[in-house]
Design a protein around this motif. Sequence first.
Motif, PDB file in Angstrom:
ATOM      1  N   ALA A  51       0.814  -1.220   0.000  1.00 18.05           N
ATOM      2  CA  ALA A  51       0.000   0.000   0.000  1.00 18.05           C
ATOM      3  C   ALA A  51       0.850   1.274   0.000  1.00 18.05           C
ATOM      4  N   PRO A  52       1.884   1.392   0.851  1.00 16.34           N
ATOM      5  CA  PRO A  52       2.710   2.609   0.780  1.00 16.34           C
ATOM      6  C   PRO A  52       3.355   2.819  -0.592  1.00 16.34           C
ATOM      7  N   GLN A  53       3.890   1.740  -1.186  1.00 16.97           N
ATOM      8  CA  GLN A  53       4.522   1.866  -2.492  1.00 16.97           C
ATOM      9  C   GLN A  53       3.488   2.173  -3.579  1.00 16.97           C
ATOM     10  N   LEU A  54       2.283   1.614  -3.454  1.00 19.84           N
ATOM     11  CA  LEU A  54       1.212   1.896  -4.412  1.00 19.84           C
ATOM     12  C   LEU A  54       0.855   3.380  -4.403  1.00 19.84           C
ATOM     13  N   ILE A  55       0.767   3.961  -3.217  1.00 17.77           N
ATOM     14  CA  ILE A  55       0.465   5.389  -3.107  1.00 17.77           C
ATOM     15  C   ILE A  55       1.582   6.212  -3.742  1.00 17.77           C
ATOM     16  N   ARG A  56       2.826   5.796  -3.545  1.00 16.18           N
ATOM     17  CA  ARG A  56       3.937   6.516  -4.185  1.00 16.18           C
ATOM     18  C   ARG A  56       3.852   6.403  -5.706  1.00 16.18           C
ATOM     19  N   ASP A  57       3.495   5.207  -6.198  1.00 17.55           N
ATOM     20  CA  ASP A  57       3.493   4.968  -7.646  1.00 17.55           C
ATOM     21  C   ASP A  57       2.431   5.775  -8.375  1.00 17.55           C
ATOM     22  N   ILE A  58       1.258   5.948  -7.781  1.00 18.31           N
ATOM     23  CA  ILE A  58       0.204   6.676  -8.493  1.00 18.31           C
ATOM     24  C   ILE A  58       0.442   8.183  -8.454  1.00 18.31           C
ATOM     25  N   ILE A  60       0.061  10.588  -6.159  1.00 20.42           N
ATOM     26  CA  ILE A  60      -0.832  11.559  -5.528  1.00 20.42           C
ATOM     27  C   ILE A  60      -0.135  12.378  -4.443  1.00 20.42           C
ATOM     28  N   THR A  61       0.995  11.888  -3.933  1.00 21.05           N
ATOM     29  CA  THR A  61       1.722  12.626  -2.881  1.00 21.05           C
ATOM     30  C   THR A  61       2.734  13.611  -3.455  1.00 21.05           C
ATOM     31  N   ASP A  62       2.962  13.579  -4.771  1.00 22.11           N
ATOM     32  CA  ASP A  62       3.949  14.459  -5.421  1.00 22.11           C
ATOM     33  C   ASP A  62       5.336  14.321  -4.797  1.00 22.11           C
ATOM     34  N   GLY A  63       5.666  13.084  -4.417  1.00 25.32           N
ATOM     35  CA  GLY A  63       6.993  12.817  -3.879  1.00 25.32           C
ATOM     36  C   GLY A  63       7.180  13.171  -2.414  1.00 25.32           C
ATOM     37  N   VAL A  68       2.447   9.984   2.628  1.00 21.88           N
ATOM     38  CA  VAL A  68       2.119   8.610   2.255  1.00 21.88           C
ATOM     39  C   VAL A  68       1.195   7.974   3.285  1.00 21.88           C
ATOM     40  N   GLY A  69       1.541   8.118   4.560  1.00 22.10           N
ATOM     41  CA  GLY A  69       0.732   7.519   5.625  1.00 22.10           C
ATOM     42  C   GLY A  69      -0.697   8.021   5.624  1.00 22.10           C
ATOM     43  N   TYR A  70      -0.885   9.294   5.293  1.00 22.10           N
ATOM     44  CA  TYR A  70      -2.239   9.860   5.275  1.00 22.10           C
ATOM     45  C   TYR A  70      -3.108   9.160   4.228  1.00 22.10           C
ATOM     46  N   TYR A  71      -2.573   8.996   3.018  1.00 21.03           N
ATOM     47  CA  TYR A  71      -3.375   8.384   1.951  1.00 21.03           C
ATOM     48  C   TYR A  71      -3.556   6.882   2.154  1.00 21.03           C
ATOM     49  N   VAL A  72      -2.569   6.225   2.757  1.00 18.48           N
ATOM     50  CA  VAL A  72      -2.726   4.803   3.075  1.00 18.48           C
ATOM     51  C   VAL A  72      -3.868   4.623   4.074  1.00 18.48           C
ATOM     52  N   GLY A  73      -3.895   5.435   5.111  1.00 22.00           N
ATOM     53  CA  GLY A  73      -4.967   5.350   6.093  1.00 22.00           C
ATOM     54  C   GLY A  73      -6.323   5.685   5.502  1.00 22.00           C
ATOM     55  N   LEU A  74      -6.363   6.669   4.609  1.00 15.86           N
ATOM     56  CA  LEU A  74      -7.625   7.037   3.968  1.00 15.86           C
ATOM     57  C   LEU A  74      -8.152   5.884   3.116  1.00 15.86           C
ATOM     58  N   SER A 120      -6.911  -0.685 -10.962  1.00 11.54           N
ATOM     59  CA  SER A 120      -6.988   0.768 -10.764  1.00 11.54           C
ATOM     60  C   SER A 120      -5.603   1.402 -10.935  1.00 11.54           C
ATOM     61  N   ARG A 121      -5.562   2.515 -11.656  1.00  5.88           N
ATOM     62  CA  ARG A 121      -4.310   3.238 -11.874  1.00  5.88           C
ATOM     63  C   ARG A 121      -4.367   4.653 -11.328  1.00  5.88           C
ATOM     64  N   THR A 122      -5.477   5.024 -10.729  1.00  6.41           N
ATOM     65  CA  THR A 122      -5.624   6.340 -10.114  1.00  6.41           C
ATOM     66  C   THR A 122      -6.113   6.164  -8.685  1.00  6.41           C
ATOM     67  N   PHE A 123      -5.941   7.206  -7.893  1.00  6.29           N
ATOM     68  CA  PHE A 123      -6.380   7.136  -6.501  1.00  6.29           C
ATOM     69  C   PHE A 123      -7.893   7.005  -6.427  1.00  6.29           C
ATOM     70  N   TRP A 124      -8.623   7.657  -7.333  1.00  8.37           N
ATOM     71  CA  TRP A 124     -10.084   7.572  -7.297  1.00  8.37           C
ATOM     72  C   TRP A 124     -10.565   6.193  -7.723  1.00  8.37           C
TER      73      TRP A 124
END
Length: 494
Positions: A51-58, A60-63, A68-74, A120-124
Amino acid sequence: MSQQQVDEETPLLHPVQQKKARTPLPWRQFSIILFLQLAEPLTSQVIAPFAPQLIRDIGITDGDETRVGYYVGLMHSLFFATQALTVLHWSRISDHIGRKPVILTGLFGLSISMYCFGLSRTFWGLVLSRALNGALNGNIGVIKSMMVEITDSTNLAQAYAYMPIAWSSGGAIGPLIGGSLSRPADRFPNIFGHSQFMKTYPYFLACAVPATFSILAWVVTFLFLQETVPTRVTPWRLLMGQSRENSTPVKGPVTPIGSTDSLSTEDTPQRTKADDSKPLPLRSLLVPRVIIAAGNYAALSFLDIAFRAVQPVFFATPLEFGGLGLDPPRIGNILAIYGVINGLFQIFFFADLHDRFGSKMIYSVSMAVGIPMIITLPIINAVARVQGLSVMVWLIVGLQLALSMILNLAYSCVFIYIAAASPNQASLGATNGIAQLGVSIVRTIGPASATSMFSFSIKNPYHAWMVYYYLIALICMGICMSLLLPRQVWKNHH
């Protein structure tokens, strides 16, 4: 209930009642329930390592590593947010149309949503997949109701001791699958290196395995699982306003509901009367003991889901930011080892511990060990900064996992309290639904709040311990809630 006649011939001292022998578990149906229950933890835990790496890959955190932790928890919270909107309705529906149709719907939802998640390839896209997962899945409360209906007071603790084996196995196999099969084109170039599909959807294979298992569980449920609701109506008749009070007993195999010795009744006539009664209205279920049992379940789940959300993020966060800096395969191995040992611990020790100390004592002690469990997190980081990934670091990680196993004993205890709190047998599904509704709400808040607090802590060194203060506050809330539980499990008088 008529009062017992007392005269001069009535003995002053009642004879000592011998402890009843434990009724054997109905292994055929019980094993099927455990098997289909494996689908949910498998689908939820498979995403933990990547999950952390997935959030980095899409992107949405802009690096920004601190986000990262915020979007993983969401992402974790979305499942429980949508489940909170539907779980009570699924549980109440199961009291009328039966447990089996609701379970089949939940397994179908798990399978479809996991395939969508992998594509899925986007956060939405991830958001919609998790929302679909939660909305269609009401199996948690329904399966607990089914577990009570095939057991009695002598073997319910033994049955609940086996329940964690499904969650532990899912907690072990899921992270192992997620850590091993994510990004297969990079990890197994000889097999998947030429597959453009695997390069485009690097997490599909990891998601497809639990999704396919859910299909298998659907087939097993459809063919072999027996209904435990003796009278039920069709979904169409329920929509037209007919309920169980107007229905007739169904034809075909129905699993007998335990023995005459119920957990929540005192004699056979009372049990029969309770079984024949209709499901109660929602307002009649909101009695103090249901609220107390559900509140303790919610407090325990709040702490547990918050810690489970922080733990893999802590393991994945670089050492200089306050974590341990582990890669997904190693995180998956840690969670897998924990899952196996936790399942074995629950099976071999809970029933005997429960017979000796009772539900209240085990629950209280389990909540209290959460404090040292949380304190191990900053200690691990402090030792790793000085010694690296030394033997001492792994020993402290092992201590953390051992304390977590003790905390998990509280789940079986609170399940017993919830089963006993149901006003009658026909409302067991709705009672579990109320409890699961509260749990879904706090699990919506728990992951996002805990991981956001973790991100806030690593962003500002002056507030580095804020996430640990937050988790300890949740433990204190759980300990306060446990004071409301009676020493002896409630008894019904229908």
